[in-house]
Design a protein around this motif. Structure first.
Motif, short mmCIF file in Angstrom:
data_model
loop_
_atom_site.label_atom_id
_atom_site.label_comp_id
_atom_site.label_asym_id
_atom_site.label_seq_id
_atom_site.Cartn_x
_atom_site.Cartn_y
_atom_site.Cartn_z
N UNK A 65 0.85 -1.21 0.00
CA UNK A 65 0.00 0.00 0.00
C UNK A 65 0.88 1.25 0.00
N UNK A 66 1.92 1.21 0.80
CA UNK A 66 2.83 2.36 0.89
C UNK A 66 3.49 2.65 -0.45
N UNK A 67 3.85 1.56 -1.15
CA UNK A 67 4.52 1.77 -2.44
C UNK A 67 3.58 2.48 -3.42
N UNK A 68 2.31 2.09 -3.39
CA UNK A 68 1.33 2.74 -4.29
C UNK A 68 1.18 4.23 -3.94
N UNK A 69 1.19 4.52 -2.64
CA UNK A 69 1.07 5.93 -2.23
C UNK A 69 2.30 6.73 -2.68
N UNK A 70 3.46 6.08 -2.60
CA UNK A 70 4.67 6.81 -3.04
C UNK A 70 4.65 7.03 -4.55
N UNK A 71 4.09 6.05 -5.26
CA UNK A 71 3.97 6.22 -6.71
C UNK A 71 3.01 7.39 -6.99
#
Ligand code: NAD
Length: 487
Positions: A65-71
């Motif tokens: 989930x965090x990776x998607x937010x960073x994207x």
């Protein structure tokens, strides 16, 4: 004219009742797009999508989930200029401010993206032999996000980023006056790879689209930013179905200048407190408290600087004060100017409308001779109208500063460090700025007390607004115990 629809389950959806309304550029006064007028049926559909998406999103690993937010943060930075221009067109915000603000907004997605996999439960010490006890912080469920018109995308991001990081799914109801940027933002959410149904948007009015969201039985939490009056109504409505609620409401913030302050810096701080964003900001330093000994000289300098502000086209980089965003807000500001005059305050600058294309400009206005009991000192104007109130001592400044129903923020201007600490302790507000004003960050908690609301946004603790704690007890071996006695 652009024709916007609701965004539900990863698709553009026409309004169930087939009704639409216009969104207007406050600078020109002309409609530039139409919006779907949401109703309970649209809210039902959006909540159903968010509910269906919840289990998978909540079980997605927090790192993923965090990776998607960073994207999403990267995409926001790439699109910052375009998003800023939409805000200017729909809201009248200055391009000079929006150019930086939309890019900075990316930091909320990056920060909470990083925080998503750092939410730790605890293994607790136990007084019960053979039983293991630990806590988990779990997402609350479907969150209803309701936003105001004054900083649509930034204020949305303060809620959406922690809610998504926590594992919640969302239904957003943006302000009926400024929904376009939130809808345009959905393309970025989709591009980032956030699954359909995790973020949904239903546009429309408070009573027809906002209220059904607040009342919906499948919504676990309402995160609201807006006026104290709407916040109170929403809190009452939400209580009927036992929802969690966080409220970011209005303010009547004191900006307090002591005689030992750096006066030039304080003058600029006073200007920034009330005339930036055309005064349409919850943190407006709308009560300027001046120590008596510096009062007259300070007012003179203030009037000179404020009187030189350029009023006009928010797309021009030379403009300091733009249009008021909505027609009702324009009328409200002019009404408050009349109230101040009838209460006996002295208008030393402005005090009326300013000519401009869309007919929604108000002159930067300064009143002196204001007593803190006057309505102009007690009620939120939400426009470029400053009340100047003299005080004698530090004790007076604290008393007058706190003597309002709001408690969002305060400014203190002093070179005395002891005084700065004392004032920051004694002012009953969520934020104190000393020798600065209007500083906010994704890393620092923001929120109010009293009628300014409850709950905090930004900073690490804000993710807890979207989580609830579960306590798990596991017996290490089964044993037969007396069932009529608490373990
Ligand atoms: P508002 O309360 O009129 O509307 C805010 C949102 O609530 C809109 O989306 C509106 O449609 C919705 N709404 C209104 N009535 C509702 C109801 N009965 N049920 C559900 N939804 C409802 O506020 P506004 O005029 O858009 O915004 C200005 C206010 O917001 C000011 O008071 C300002 O101080 C406050 N504000 C606070 C903060 C903060 O962080 N503390 C930030 C910005 C603005």
């Amino acid at each position: 004219m652009t024709e916007y629809q609701h965004w539900i389950d990863g698709a553009w959806v026409a309004p169930a009742l087939g009704e639409r309304f216009e969104t207007v550029n406050p600078y020109t006064g002309e409609a530039w797009a139409t919006l779907a007028k949401g109703s309970a049926a649209d809210i039902d559909r959006a909540v159903a999508a968010a509910k269906a998406a919840f289990d998978d999103w909540a079980r997605t690993t927090p790192t993923a989930r965090g990776r998607l937010l960073m994207k999403l943060a990267d995409i926001v930075e790439r699109e910052a200029e375009r998003l800023g221009e939409i805000e200017v067109r729909d809201n009248g915000k200055l391009i000079t401010e929006m150019a930086g603000q939309t890019a900075y907004m990316a930091q909320w997605y990056r920060y909470y993206g990083g925080l998503a996999d750092k939410v730790e439960g605890a293994v607790l010490p136990s007084d019960k032999p053979g039983i293991f006890n630990f806590t988990r912080h779990e997402p609350m469920g479907v969150v209803g996000i309701i936003t105001p018109w004054n900083s649509p995308l930034l204020l949305l991001s303060w809620k959406l980023a922690p809610a998504l990081a926590a594992g919640c799914t969302c239904v957003i109801k943006p302000s009926e006056f400024t929904s376009a940027s939130t809808l345009e933002f959905m393309a970025l959410v989709q591009e980032a790879g956030i699954p359909p149904g995790v973020v949904n948007v239903v546009t429309g009015y408070g009573a027809q689209a906002g209220a059904p969201l607040v009342e919906h039985p499948d919504v676990a939490k309402i995160s609201f930013t807006g006026s104290d009056i709407s916040g109170q109504k929403i809190n009452e409505m939400a209580a009927r179905s036992f929802k969690h609620v966080s409220l970011e409401l209005g303010g009547k913030s004191p900006n307090i200048v002591f005689e030992d302050a750096d006066i030039e810096a304080a003058v600029m701080g006073a200007i920034s407190g009330i005339f930036a964003a055309t005064g349409q900001t919850c943190i407006a330093g709308s009560r300027l408290l001046l120590q008596r000994s510096i009062h007259d000289d300070f007012v003179k300098r203030l009037v000179t600087v404020a009187g030189e502000a350029t009023i006009g086209d928010p797309m021009s980089r030379d403009t300091h004060v733009g249009p008021v965003t909505t027609p009702p807000q324009y009328r409200k500001i002019l009404d408050y100017i009349d109230v101040a005059k009838s209460e006996g305050a002295t208008c030393v600058l402005g005090g009326g409308p300013h000519d401009g294309p869309g007919g929604q400009f108000v002159q930067p206005t300064i009143f002196t001779g204001v007593d803190n009991t006057m309505r102009i000192a007690q009620e939120e104007v939400f426009g470029p109208v400053l009340s100047v109130i003299p005080f004698e001592t530090e004790e007076d400044a604290v008393r007058i500063g706190n003597d309002v129903n709001f408690g969002l923020a305060a400014g203190v201007w002093t070179t005395d460090i002891g005084r700065a600490i004392r004032m920051s302790e004694r002012l009953r507000v969520g934020t104190v700025w000393v020798n600065t004003y209007r500083a906010v960050s994704f890393m620092s908690p923001f929120g109010g007390t009293k009628r300014s609301g409850m709950g905090r946004e930004s900073g690490a603790e804000a993710i807890k607004e979207y989580l609830q704690t579960k306590s798990v007890w596991i017996a290490q071996e089964t044993s037969v115990a007396n069932p009529f006695v608490m373990r």
